[in-house]
Design an enzyme around this catalytic site. Sequence first.
Site: not given
Ligand SMILES: [Zn+2]
Length: 377
Positions: A78, A139
């Site tokens: 992501d 993340e």
């Molecule tokens: Zn990163």
Amino acid sequence: MINRQRISDEFARQAAIASPSFKEGGMAAYLHERLVRMGAAVEFDRTGPLIGSESGNLIARFPGSKQGAPFMLSGHMDTVTPAEGVEPVLENGVFRSKGETILGADDKAGLSEIIEAIEVLKEQRIAHVPLEVVITVCEEIGLLGAKHLDFGTLQAKWGVALDTCGIDRAINRAPAANRMIIKVFGHEAHAGVAPETGISAIQVVSKAIARMPLGRIDAETTANIGVIEGGLAANIIPKQVTLKAEVRSHNPEKLRLQTERMLKYLEEEVDAATIVLDGKPVHAALALEINDDYPAMQVPPDAPILKLFKEAGAALRRPLEIAAAGGGSDANIFNQNGIETVILGSGMENVHSVNEEVSVEDMVKVTELLVEMIRRA
Ligand SMILES: [Zn+2]
């Protein structure tokens, strides 16, 4: 040894697939197909539906061509936003976006380096231990993918996450963090007609904040109140204030102490704010929500993973840096779950901005180091 054109093409392909957190579906499909074509057994875990993302975490396994403990290579699929319609532009050997979006080198530079490193291992028939490639989702919005990863399915006990700026550097320490939402309740009253019958939540909070140490507390610890919201109008004594605050520290004890100290001042000021109405005491009140966002990460200097990093760097005659990070990443969660992980610089720069960039030369250098580490693992 590294195929410069191949890694450049790889990065351009990945960067052109928008993958903001929760919307990683296209990127996941691409990575699945790419890694299967390279000979990996690829699966997605069940994190996707759990967190409301289009994809779960991707786990790709490459069998070893020599005996040894499995080694993990990690990154996240992501990106932050704005990410819609990313057009990577390569100019003078440096990738940038067209200017309206991020580039997504965070973390697609790292993912491209992992893929190129494995291509090189195969092409050059370099013997290696089994490899587990772990590519997480979400993340950037609180390490959600890593936090939901089923670590029981992984065999690696050591590895690297390619997810920091610069090259030839490893992060071995990162702080833990507490995030807090604090609500202080006073007592509403007309500010002009009957101020004696009110308790100002704004005043209670202000007194407490004025006593708090904030900013850099010591070399290992920081604290901040980043949001303060409350009150309705100038003529109303405000009955509620909401604060959003954080504390970070490399030292769990200091994290606890600083958090407690901030809350203690709030509690004292809330307790002190009492009035008597119709013969009955009226108190201010406090409601707390504390999330221990992620644990600290501390990989000792003599850990095998850092020895490996230093040996590989020495073999390539690279000047190496080992540093501490100011924030958490997936590696905090990997270390917490028994995978000794350091974060490697992937060459990305100016991340989380439309000026993000990465040079092909740096990606080649990072891949060289990665191949050297895997060869020696
Ligand atoms: Zn990163």
